[in-house]
Design a protein around this motif. Sequence first.
Motif, PDB file in Angstrom:
ATOM      1  N   ILE A  43     -20.890 124.590 -15.941  1.00 45.97           N
ATOM      2  CA  ILE A  43     -21.778 124.514 -14.772  1.00 45.97           C
ATOM      3  C   ILE A  43     -22.873 125.571 -14.894  1.00 45.97           C
ATOM      4  CG2 ILE A  43     -21.901 124.823 -12.258  1.00 45.97           C
ATOM      5  CD1 ILE A  43     -18.977 123.636 -12.229  1.00 45.97           C
ATOM      6  N   LYS A  44     -22.502 126.759 -15.356  1.00 45.57           N
ATOM      7  CA  LYS A  44     -23.507 127.808 -15.579  1.00 45.57           C
ATOM      8  C   LYS A  44     -24.513 127.367 -16.643  1.00 45.57           C
ATOM      9  CE  LYS A  44     -21.055 132.011 -14.282  1.00 45.57           C
ATOM     10  NZ  LYS A  44     -20.602 133.320 -14.796  1.00 45.57           N
ATOM     11  N   ASN A  45     -24.030 126.705 -17.668  1.00 45.69           N
ATOM     12  CA  ASN A  45     -24.922 126.184 -18.698  1.00 45.69           C
ATOM     13  C   ASN A  45     -25.908 125.182 -18.098  1.00 45.69           C
ATOM     14  OD1 ASN A  45     -25.793 125.798 -21.487  1.00 45.69           O
ATOM     15  ND2 ASN A  45     -24.836 123.787 -21.294  1.00 45.69           N
ATOM     16  N   ARG A  46     -25.421 124.311 -17.226  1.00 39.09           N
ATOM     17  CA  ARG A  46     -26.294 123.346 -16.557  1.00 39.09           C
ATOM     18  C   ARG A  46     -27.372 124.070 -15.751  1.00 39.09           C
ATOM     19  NH1 ARG A  46     -23.246 119.900 -12.502  1.00 39.09           N
ATOM     20  NH2 ARG A  46     -23.844 121.504 -11.036  1.00 39.09           N
ATOM     21  N   ALA A  47     -27.006 125.169 -15.091  1.00 39.12           N
ATOM     22  CA  ALA A  47     -27.977 125.940 -14.311  1.00 39.12           C
ATOM     23  C   ALA A  47     -29.095 126.460 -15.202  1.00 39.12           C
ATOM     24  CB  ALA A  47     -27.271 127.105 -13.610  1.00 39.12           C
ATOM     25  N   LEU A  48     -28.725 126.923 -16.388  1.00 40.96           N
ATOM     26  CA  LEU A  48     -29.737 127.457 -17.307  1.00 40.96           C
ATOM     27  C   LEU A  48     -30.567 126.347 -17.940  1.00 40.96           C
ATOM     28  CD1 LEU A  48     -27.642 130.334 -18.889  1.00 40.96           C
ATOM     29  CD2 LEU A  48     -29.292 130.445 -16.992  1.00 40.96           C
ATOM     30  N   ILE A  49     -29.959 125.185 -18.135  1.00 40.74           N
ATOM     31  CA  ILE A  49     -30.728 124.028 -18.607  1.00 40.74           C
ATOM     32  C   ILE A  49     -31.779 123.645 -17.565  1.00 40.74           C
ATOM     33  CG2 ILE A  49     -30.602 121.550 -19.113  1.00 40.74           C
ATOM     34  CD1 ILE A  49     -27.854 122.154 -20.465  1.00 40.74           C
ATOM     35  N   TYR A  50     -31.365 123.587 -16.289  1.00 41.23           N
ATOM     36  CA  TYR A  50     -32.325 123.297 -15.216  1.00 41.23           C
ATOM     37  C   TYR A  50     -33.494 124.282 -15.281  1.00 41.23           C
ATOM     38  CZ  TYR A  50     -29.138 120.269 -12.425  1.00 41.23           C
ATOM     39  OH  TYR A  50     -28.335 119.277 -11.958  1.00 41.23           O
ATOM     40  N   ASP A  60     -16.105 114.102  15.533  1.00 39.83           N
ATOM     41  CA  ASP A  60     -16.670 112.754  15.496  1.00 39.83           C
ATOM     42  C   ASP A  60     -18.159 112.766  15.181  1.00 39.83           C
ATOM     43  OD1 ASP A  60     -14.213 111.653  16.094  1.00 39.83           O
ATOM     44  OD2 ASP A  60     -14.610 111.516  18.256  1.00 39.83           O
ATOM     45  N   THR A  61     -18.812 113.924  15.400  1.00 42.53           N
ATOM     46  CA  THR A  61     -20.263 113.980  15.242  1.00 42.53           C
ATOM     47  C   THR A  61     -20.736 114.741  14.020  1.00 42.53           C
ATOM     48  OG1 THR A  61     -20.382 115.928  16.669  1.00 42.53           O
ATOM     49  CG2 THR A  61     -20.666 113.761  17.720  1.00 42.53           C
ATOM     50  N   ARG A  62     -19.871 115.605  13.455  1.00 38.32           N
ATOM     51  CA  ARG A  62     -20.312 116.360  12.279  1.00 38.32           C
ATOM     52  C   ARG A  62     -19.133 116.916  11.500  1.00 38.32           C
ATOM     53  NH1 ARG A  62     -22.424 122.328  13.115  1.00 38.32           N
ATOM     54  NH2 ARG A  62     -20.559 123.268  13.970  1.00 38.32           N
ATOM     55  N   ALA A  63     -19.419 117.211  10.240  1.00 36.75           N
ATOM     56  CA  ALA A  63     -18.474 117.936   9.383  1.00 36.75           C
ATOM     57  C   ALA A  63     -19.229 119.132   8.828  1.00 36.75           C
ATOM     58  CB  ALA A  63     -17.976 117.047   8.251  1.00 36.75           C
ATOM     59  N   VAL A  64     -18.569 120.270   8.808  1.00 39.69           N
ATOM     60  CA  VAL A  64     -19.134 121.455   8.181  1.00 39.69           C
ATOM     61  C   VAL A  64     -18.304 121.721   6.932  1.00 39.69           C
ATOM     62  CG1 VAL A  64     -19.686 123.911   8.402  1.00 39.69           C
ATOM     63  CG2 VAL A  64     -19.957 122.384  10.383  1.00 39.69           C
ATOM     64  N   LEU A  65     -18.972 121.633   5.796  1.00 35.46           N
ATOM     65  CA  LEU A  65     -18.331 121.779   4.494  1.00 35.46           C
ATOM     66  C   LEU A  65     -18.882 123.038   3.834  1.00 35.46           C
ATOM     67  CD1 LEU A  65     -18.789 118.054   3.424  1.00 35.46           C
ATOM     68  CD2 LEU A  65     -16.864 119.073   4.665  1.00 35.46           C
ATOM     69  N   ARG A  66     -18.014 123.764   3.141  1.00 35.67           N
ATOM     70  CA  ARG A  66     -18.424 125.056   2.582  1.00 35.67           C
ATOM     71  C   ARG A  66     -18.106 125.145   1.101  1.00 35.67           C
ATOM     72  NH1 ARG A  66     -16.566 129.644   6.184  1.00 35.67           N
ATOM     73  NH2 ARG A  66     -18.592 129.164   7.109  1.00 35.67           N
ATOM     74  N   LEU A  67     -19.027 125.757   0.383  1.00 35.20           N
ATOM     75  CA  LEU A  67     -18.787 126.170  -0.992  1.00 35.20           C
ATOM     76  C   LEU A  67     -18.701 127.689  -0.962  1.00 35.20           C
ATOM     77  CD1 LEU A  67     -21.427 123.935  -2.805  1.00 35.20           C
ATOM     78  CD2 LEU A  67     -19.003 123.452  -2.426  1.00 35.20           C
ATOM     79  N   ASN A  68     -17.565 128.234  -1.375  1.00 33.76           N
ATOM     80  CA  ASN A  68     -17.360 129.674  -1.347  1.00 33.76           C
ATOM     81  C   ASN A  68     -17.832 130.376  -2.611  1.00 33.76           C
ATOM     82  OD1 ASN A  68     -15.923 130.316   1.249  1.00 33.76           O
ATOM     83  ND2 ASN A  68     -14.683 128.619   0.503  1.00 33.76           N
ATOM     84  N   GLN A  69     -18.112 129.620  -3.645  1.00 31.30           N
ATOM     85  CA  GLN A  69     -18.625 130.139  -4.906  1.00 31.30           C
ATOM     86  C   GLN A  69     -19.716 129.196  -5.396  1.00 31.30           C
ATOM     87  OE1 GLN A  69     -17.516 132.951  -6.661  1.00 31.30           O
ATOM     88  NE2 GLN A  69     -16.249 133.380  -4.870  1.00 31.30           N
ATOM     89  N   CYS A  70     -20.618 129.718  -6.219  1.00 30.59           N
ATOM     90  CA  CYS A  70     -21.621 128.867  -6.845  1.00 30.59           C
ATOM     91  C   CYS A  70     -21.891 129.351  -8.262  1.00 30.59           C
ATOM     92  CB  CYS A  70     -22.913 128.833  -6.047  1.00 30.59           C
ATOM     93  SG  CYS A  70     -24.127 127.714  -6.823  1.00 30.59           S
ATOM     94  N   PRO A  71     -21.304 128.696  -9.257  1.00 31.22           N
ATOM     95  CA  PRO A  71     -21.568 129.077 -10.638  1.00 31.22           C
ATOM     96  C   PRO A  71     -23.041 128.966 -11.027  1.00 31.22           C
ATOM     97  CG  PRO A  71     -19.637 127.670 -10.521  1.00 31.22           C
ATOM     98  CD  PRO A  71     -20.278 127.663  -9.163  1.00 31.22           C
ATOM     99  N   LEU A  72     -23.771 128.053 -10.392  1.00 33.04           N
ATOM    100  CA  LEU A  72     -25.202 127.936 -10.673  1.00 33.04           C
ATOM    101  C   LEU A  72     -25.919 129.225 -10.265  1.00 33.04           C
ATOM    102  CD1 LEU A  72     -25.127 124.477  -9.111  1.00 33.04           C
ATOM    103  CD2 LEU A  72     -26.063 124.747 -11.385  1.00 33.04           C
ATOM    104  N   ALA A  73     -25.687 129.671  -9.037  1.00 34.06           N
ATOM    105  CA  ALA A  73     -26.324 130.904  -8.564  1.00 34.06           C
ATOM    106  C   ALA A  73     -25.879 132.102  -9.397  1.00 34.06           C
ATOM    107  CB  ALA A  73     -26.007 131.127  -7.086  1.00 34.06           C
ATOM    108  N   GLU A  74     -24.615 132.132  -9.799  1.00 33.54           N
ATOM    109  CA  GLU A  74     -24.128 133.208 -10.665  1.00 33.54           C
ATOM    110  C   GLU A  74     -24.915 133.237 -11.977  1.00 33.54           C
ATOM    111  OE1 GLU A  74     -19.861 133.230 -11.344  1.00 33.54           O
ATOM    112  OE2 GLU A  74     -19.513 132.707  -9.249  1.00 33.54           O
ATOM    113  N   ALA A  75     -25.122 132.068 -12.564  1.00 26.50           N
ATOM    114  CA  ALA A  75     -25.861 131.991 -13.831  1.00 26.50           C
ATOM    115  C   ALA A  75     -27.295 132.468 -13.651  1.00 26.50           C
ATOM    116  CB  ALA A  75     -25.846 130.565 -14.376  1.00 26.50           C
ATOM    117  N   TRP A  76     -27.927 132.075 -12.549  1.00 30.34           N
ATOM    118  CA  TRP A  76     -29.305 132.502 -12.320  1.00 30.34           C
ATOM    119  C   TRP A  76     -29.374 134.008 -12.090  1.00 30.34           C
ATOM    120  CZ3 TRP A  76     -29.365 127.914  -8.517  1.00 30.34           C
ATOM    121  CH2 TRP A  76     -29.534 126.723  -9.230  1.00 30.34           C
ATOM    122  N   ASP A  77     -28.361 134.572 -11.409  1.00 30.24           N
ATOM    123  CA  ASP A  77     -28.291 136.027 -11.254  1.00 30.24           C
ATOM    124  C   ASP A  77     -28.144 136.703 -12.613  1.00 30.24           C
ATOM    125  OD1 ASP A  77     -28.538 136.285  -8.480  1.00 30.24           O
ATOM    126  OD2 ASP A  77     -26.370 136.135  -8.143  1.00 30.24           O
TER     127      ASP A  77
END
Length: 156
Positions: free
Chosen positions: A12-19, A89-106
């Motif tokens: 996933i980090k590799n994909r971030a750097l490809i982007y 019934d009206t919404r879902a709140v979904l969370r990502l607690n980590q982001c390998p893409l952001a880690e790679a960019w950092d």
Amino acid sequence: MDKPLRALKDEIKNRALIYYKIYLQLSAELGSKEAIRLMSQAVYERGKDKGEQLGKKIGEPDLAQLAYAFVEGKDSMDPFEHQVVEVSDTRAVLRLNQCPLAEAWDEAGLSPEEKTTMCDIACRVDFGKFEGAGYRLTFTCRIADGARTCDMEVTK
């Protein structure tokens, strides 16, 4: 972290750097605005492909089923650490607690502005996925912008 999860996170980090490399090349040849437009559209379309599959799996938009699908099968192979924060019934709140893409960019030393641009492009896959399945998506915060998590509000 076990080997398979580390390998997945590294890809996933590799994909971030490809982007990032594609963005730099397109920006040099076409300008930043056009690079963002082209990449965003392509990434959105891939998300839409996934969203159509998700829509077939869930059927009519159902936020509880969507939330279940968001975390289903992740278990120990979840480099983003998916979490369902809320479902109604009206919404879902979904969370990502980590982001390998952001880690790679950092790790690559991108500026805050560059990280925001790259996240704007990369998260188009999420918009495509949820919109392709019949939902609306809003990010309320993103790791690449300095938040601790990426929170997504999904509505019908």
